[in-house]
Design a protein around this motif. Structure first.
Motif, PDB file in Angstrom:
ATOM      1  N   ASN B  68      -8.892  70.401 -16.418  1.00 13.28           N
ATOM      2  CA  ASN B  68      -9.031  70.892 -17.790  1.00 13.28           C
ATOM      3  C   ASN B  68     -10.394  70.570 -18.409  1.00 13.28           C
ATOM      4  OD1 ASN B  68      -6.402  71.919 -17.705  1.00 13.28           O
ATOM      5  ND2 ASN B  68      -5.560  69.915 -18.308  1.00 13.28           N
ATOM      6  N   ASN B  69     -11.325  70.080 -17.572  1.00 14.42           N
ATOM      7  CA  ASN B  69     -12.698  69.790 -18.041  1.00 14.42           C
ATOM      8  C   ASN B  69     -12.704  68.795 -19.208  1.00 14.42           C
ATOM      9  OD1 ASN B  69     -15.478  70.043 -17.816  1.00 14.42           O
ATOM     10  ND2 ASN B  69     -15.582  71.718 -19.324  1.00 14.42           N
ATOM     11  N   GLU B  70     -11.772  67.852 -19.169  1.00 13.59           N
ATOM     12  CA  GLU B  70     -11.677  66.855 -20.245  1.00 13.59           C
ATOM     13  C   GLU B  70     -12.529  65.622 -19.962  1.00 13.59           C
ATOM     14  OE1 GLU B  70      -7.539  65.952 -20.929  1.00 13.59           O
ATOM     15  OE2 GLU B  70      -7.013  68.090 -20.903  1.00 13.59           O
ATOM     16  N   LEU B  71     -13.247  65.615 -18.830  1.00 13.56           N
ATOM     17  CA  LEU B  71     -14.026  64.423 -18.465  1.00 13.56           C
ATOM     18  C   LEU B  71     -15.515  64.734 -18.450  1.00 13.56           C
ATOM     19  CD1 LEU B  71     -11.708  63.202 -15.574  1.00 13.56           C
ATOM     20  CD2 LEU B  71     -11.929  62.158 -17.838  1.00 13.56           C
ATOM     21  N   LEU B  72     -16.280  63.843 -19.043  1.00 14.50           N
ATOM     22  CA  LEU B  72     -17.742  63.969 -19.064  1.00 14.50           C
ATOM     23  C   LEU B  72     -18.290  63.704 -17.669  1.00 14.50           C
ATOM     24  CD1 LEU B  72     -20.073  64.328 -21.057  1.00 14.50           C
ATOM     25  CD2 LEU B  72     -20.020  61.864 -21.444  1.00 14.50           C
ATOM     26  N   GLU B  73     -17.671  62.785 -16.978  1.00 16.20           N
ATOM     27  CA  GLU B  73     -18.024  62.474 -15.598  1.00 16.20           C
ATOM     28  C   GLU B  73     -16.796  61.864 -14.964  1.00 16.20           C
ATOM     29  OE1 GLU B  73     -18.131  59.066 -14.310  1.00 16.20           O
ATOM     30  OE2 GLU B  73     -17.431  58.325 -16.249  1.00 16.20           O
ATOM     31  N   TRP B  74     -16.739  61.970 -13.666  1.00 17.18           N
ATOM     32  CA  TRP B  74     -15.681  61.260 -12.935  1.00 17.18           C
ATOM     33  C   TRP B  74     -16.172  60.998 -11.525  1.00 17.18           C
ATOM     34  CZ3 TRP B  74     -13.588  63.503  -8.547  1.00 17.18           C
ATOM     35  CH2 TRP B  74     -13.816  64.880  -8.387  1.00 17.18           C
ATOM     36  N   ALA B  75     -15.580  60.021 -10.897  1.00 15.66           N
ATOM     37  CA  ALA B  75     -15.973  59.673  -9.535  1.00 15.66           C
ATOM     38  C   ALA B  75     -14.766  59.081  -8.843  1.00 15.66           C
ATOM     39  CB  ALA B  75     -17.110  58.663  -9.558  1.00 15.66           C
ATOM     40  N   LYS B  76     -14.764  59.247  -7.538  1.00 19.30           N
ATOM     41  CA  LYS B  76     -13.735  58.570  -6.739  1.00 19.30           C
ATOM     42  C   LYS B  76     -14.471  57.455  -6.026  1.00 19.30           C
ATOM     43  CE  LYS B  76      -9.578  59.749  -4.270  1.00 19.30           C
ATOM     44  NZ  LYS B  76      -8.830  60.782  -3.539  1.00 19.30           N
ATOM     45  N   TYR B  77     -13.975  56.250  -6.182  1.00 23.49           N
ATOM     46  CA  TYR B  77     -14.699  55.093  -5.676  1.00 23.49           C
ATOM     47  C   TYR B  77     -13.694  54.174  -5.005  1.00 23.49           C
ATOM     48  CZ  TYR B  77     -17.987  51.189  -5.609  1.00 23.49           C
ATOM     49  OH  TYR B  77     -18.808  50.157  -5.215  1.00 23.49           O
ATOM     50  N   TYR B  82     -12.311  57.170 -11.454  1.00 25.27           N
ATOM     51  CA  TYR B  82     -12.799  56.621 -12.726  1.00 25.27           C
ATOM     52  C   TYR B  82     -13.413  57.788 -13.489  1.00 25.27           C
ATOM     53  CZ  TYR B  82     -12.610  52.013 -10.488  1.00 25.27           C
ATOM     54  OH  TYR B  82     -12.202  50.874  -9.847  1.00 25.27           O
ATOM     55  N   GLY B  83     -13.256  57.838 -14.804  1.00 23.68           N
ATOM     56  CA  GLY B  83     -13.850  58.945 -15.539  1.00 23.68           C
ATOM     57  C   GLY B  83     -13.972  58.660 -17.020  1.00 23.68           C
ATOM     58  N   THR B  84     -14.787  59.464 -17.696  1.00 27.91           N
ATOM     59  CA  THR B  84     -15.041  59.275 -19.127  1.00 27.91           C
ATOM     60  C   THR B  84     -14.518  60.461 -19.922  1.00 27.91           C
ATOM     61  OG1 THR B  84     -17.057  58.058 -18.619  1.00 27.91           O
ATOM     62  CG2 THR B  84     -16.841  58.905 -20.858  1.00 27.91           C
ATOM     63  N   PRO B  85     -13.518  60.252 -20.778  1.00 26.39           N
ATOM     64  CA  PRO B  85     -13.047  61.350 -21.633  1.00 26.39           C
ATOM     65  C   PRO B  85     -14.198  61.888 -22.490  1.00 26.39           C
ATOM     66  CG  PRO B  85     -11.478  59.534 -21.633  1.00 26.39           C
ATOM     67  CD  PRO B  85     -12.713  59.042 -20.923  1.00 26.39           C
ATOM     68  N   ARG B  86     -14.384  63.181 -22.464  1.00 30.37           N
ATOM     69  CA  ARG B  86     -15.542  63.823 -23.068  1.00 30.37           C
ATOM     70  C   ARG B  86     -15.516  63.823 -24.600  1.00 30.37           C
ATOM     71  NH1 ARG B  86     -18.761  67.957 -21.249  1.00 30.37           N
ATOM     72  NH2 ARG B  86     -17.535  68.113 -19.346  1.00 30.37           N
ATOM     73  N   LYS B  87     -14.336  64.081 -25.161  1.00 29.37           N
ATOM     74  CA  LYS B  87     -14.232  64.384 -26.584  1.00 29.37           C
ATOM     75  C   LYS B  87     -14.735  63.235 -27.472  1.00 29.37           C
ATOM     76  CE  LYS B  87     -10.871  66.137 -29.921  1.00 29.37           C
ATOM     77  NZ  LYS B  87      -9.480  65.923 -30.353  1.00 29.37           N
ATOM     78  N   TYR B  88     -14.284  62.016 -27.190  1.00 27.71           N
ATOM     79  CA  TYR B  88     -14.667  60.863 -28.017  1.00 27.71           C
ATOM     80  C   TYR B  88     -16.188  60.701 -28.059  1.00 27.71           C
ATOM     81  CZ  TYR B  88     -15.392  56.089 -29.573  1.00 27.71           C
ATOM     82  OH  TYR B  88     -15.839  54.998 -30.245  1.00 27.71           O
ATOM     83  N   VAL B  89     -16.804  60.807 -26.880  1.00 27.93           N
ATOM     84  CA  VAL B  89     -18.256  60.613 -26.780  1.00 27.93           C
ATOM     85  C   VAL B  89     -18.997  61.659 -27.598  1.00 27.93           C
ATOM     86  CG1 VAL B  89     -20.225  60.660 -25.187  1.00 27.93           C
ATOM     87  CG2 VAL B  89     -18.116  59.486 -24.531  1.00 27.93           C
ATOM     88  N   GLU B  90     -18.650  62.909 -27.405  1.00 25.95           N
ATOM     89  CA  GLU B  90     -19.385  63.979 -28.081  1.00 25.95           C
ATOM     90  C   GLU B  90     -19.208  63.913 -29.595  1.00 25.95           C
ATOM     91  OE1 GLU B  90     -19.741  67.201 -24.436  1.00 25.95           O
ATOM     92  OE2 GLU B  90     -18.299  67.627 -26.048  1.00 25.95           O
ATOM     93  N   GLU B  91     -17.996  63.621 -30.035  1.00 25.05           N
ATOM     94  CA  GLU B  91     -17.754  63.565 -31.480  1.00 25.05           C
ATOM     95  C   GLU B  91     -18.463  62.373 -32.131  1.00 25.05           C
ATOM     96  OE1 GLU B  91     -13.393  65.788 -31.626  1.00 25.05           O
ATOM     97  OE2 GLU B  91     -13.518  63.609 -31.979  1.00 25.05           O
ATOM     98  N   THR B  92     -18.473  61.232 -31.427  1.00 25.40           N
ATOM     99  CA  THR B  92     -19.057  60.024 -32.010  1.00 25.40           C
ATOM    100  C   THR B  92     -20.579  60.147 -32.142  1.00 25.40           C
ATOM    101  OG1 THR B  92     -17.252  58.822 -30.962  1.00 25.40           O
ATOM    102  CG2 THR B  92     -19.049  57.501 -31.848  1.00 25.40           C
ATOM    103  N   GLN B 106     -22.237  56.473  -9.592  1.00 24.40           N
ATOM    104  CA  GLN B 106     -22.033  57.914  -9.345  1.00 24.40           C
ATOM    105  C   GLN B 106     -21.806  58.673 -10.648  1.00 24.40           C
ATOM    106  OE1 GLN B 106     -19.014  59.201  -6.422  1.00 24.40           O
ATOM    107  NE2 GLN B 106     -18.907  57.075  -5.759  1.00 24.40           N
ATOM    108  N   GLY B 107     -20.984  58.101 -11.514  1.00 26.87           N
ATOM    109  CA  GLY B 107     -20.653  58.737 -12.785  1.00 26.87           C
ATOM    110  C   GLY B 107     -21.866  58.802 -13.701  1.00 26.87           C
ATOM    111  N   ALA B 108     -22.656  57.738 -13.697  1.00 26.68           N
ATOM    112  CA  ALA B 108     -23.847  57.693 -14.557  1.00 26.68           C
ATOM    113  C   ALA B 108     -24.790  58.847 -14.223  1.00 26.68           C
ATOM    114  CB  ALA B 108     -24.563  56.358 -14.392  1.00 26.68           C
ATOM    115  N   LEU B 109     -24.926  59.127 -12.937  1.00 23.35           N
ATOM    116  CA  LEU B 109     -25.835  60.210 -12.535  1.00 23.35           C
ATOM    117  C   LEU B 109     -25.291  61.575 -12.962  1.00 23.35           C
ATOM    118  CD1 LEU B 109     -27.071  58.863  -9.094  1.00 23.35           C
ATOM    119  CD2 LEU B 109     -28.019  58.488 -11.367  1.00 23.35           C
ATOM    120  N   GLN B 110     -23.975  61.707 -12.981  1.00 20.52           N
ATOM    121  CA  GLN B 110     -23.382  62.944 -13.513  1.00 20.52           C
ATOM    122  C   GLN B 110     -23.661  63.085 -15.013  1.00 20.52           C
ATOM    123  OE1 GLN B 110     -19.159  64.039 -12.650  1.00 20.52           O
ATOM    124  NE2 GLN B 110     -19.284  62.341 -11.199  1.00 20.52           N
ATOM    125  N   VAL B 111     -23.521  61.975 -15.750  1.00 21.72           N
ATOM    126  CA  VAL B 111     -23.774  62.020 -17.198  1.00 21.72           C
ATOM    127  C   VAL B 111     -25.232  62.411 -17.453  1.00 21.72           C
ATOM    128  CG1 VAL B 111     -23.873  60.669 -19.336  1.00 21.72           C
ATOM    129  CG2 VAL B 111     -21.969  60.348 -17.756  1.00 21.72           C
TER     130      VAL B 111
END
Lengths: 203, 203
Positions: B68-77, B82-92, B106-111
């Motif tokens: 559902n494209n709800e993650l800013l980044e995600w990685a399998k480690y 592990y992943g970052t919910p997109r909405k909170y970050v963008e709104e804040t 891995q996730g940082a490079l996606q962000v």
């Protein structure tokens, strides 16, 4: 932390913004920063000490330093020369220490040509009104001179684009903390550390 | 200080370097920084609270967030997402607040692909030996898993070049102070302030 070279930090901004006060307050903090002492032909203000606040020079002495290429930068500003003796700065950075220069805007732009890798900080008044009131508060200058300084200040603010950071001098200790943070952050920049850490992986 | 947008600060680094500990210590300081909470499928460690340290999700729940494209980044480690919910970050950020993400490399490079203007901080162990000893100290992982984490860590250190800052985690409070300084310095960057100050000259 092993370091190759120190940072050259240039603190500049319009006349009257409080560069001297901020730099003086910074010196009272326990940092590893070294302070470059400028040369000038202007008259000492009350409490200023030769060799501490400035090296006070005659016009003739100053012009001989220019001719002998002993200055990293110099500028003539409202009839007085200001300049930075080159040797102290170059030797201190080479020895791995951070050095701060507190100089006028014209001079800062000259230093940028020689040291583009320097950290250029523009000290900003909270407002033009406040800048005028600080210049008037000194009580050492005529209204015409103050008007001329305000005109110059506005031109200098337009040159902000050449700087890396802008620090508002709303309150001296707040400005000092921002400058200390900038120095800490610059020392954490990847470009300055990556060669050290690449070695770590080879352990 | 009037601001358009907050900073996106990404704190990353090898597994075991102490990202969680440093971020936890930073939270105890009085800063204006907001904290993003990651989602993960790994099991909670002792003392970790759902919604505070992580949103703990099942594999199925996490995969539905990816779809559902709800993650800013995600990685399998190492078998966990592990992943970052997109909405909170963008709104804040849009509301002018600085947000910190504490995430894997891995996730940082996606962000970085989505937010190249973010502030990317690489938390660095003082040595590989110290990193191994911290991983062993957790007592939660087998020797094979630790060896695999060390190999991954060495590869991740090679990716340091993609970051803006490197902070050594020699001592937690020292690392926290460096991160606070980086945030202060970034908020003084000319690029972020120049449009405000150009207005000042027009006064």
């Amino acid at each position: 932390m092993k370091r190759d070279k120190g940072l050259l930090i240039v603190l500049s901004g319009p006349s009257g913004v409080g560069k001297g006060t901020v730099c003086g307050a910074l010196r009272k903090h326990d940092t590893h920063i070294r302070y470059s002492v400028s040369a000038t032909t202007r008259n000492p203000r009350e409490g200023e000490i030769d060799g501490v606040n400035y090296f006070f020079k005659s016009k003739e002495e100053f012009e001989s330093m220019i001719e002998n290429n002993e200055l990293l930068e110099w500028a003539k500003y409202v009839d007085n020369y200001y300049g930075t003796p080159r040797k102290y700065v170059e030797e201190t950075i080479a020895a791995g220490h951070d050095v701060i220069l507190e100089i006028e805007v014209q001079g800062a732009l000259q230093v940028k040509e020689t040291f583009p890798e320097g950290v250029f900080i523009f000290l900003m008044p909270p407002s033009i009104k406040e800048l005028r009131s600080r210049l008037e508060g000194r009580g050492t200058e005529t209204q015409d001179l103050i008007d001329s300084r305000i005109t110059v200040a506005k031109d200098e603010i337009e040159l902000m684009d050449k700087y890396d950071y802008v620090v508002e001098n709303d309150e001296v200790e707040a400005a000092v903390e921002r400058i200390k943070s900038i120095v800490t952050a610059e020392n954490c920049k990847k470009e300055r550390l990556i060669h050290i850490y690449k070695e770590l992986v080879k352990e």
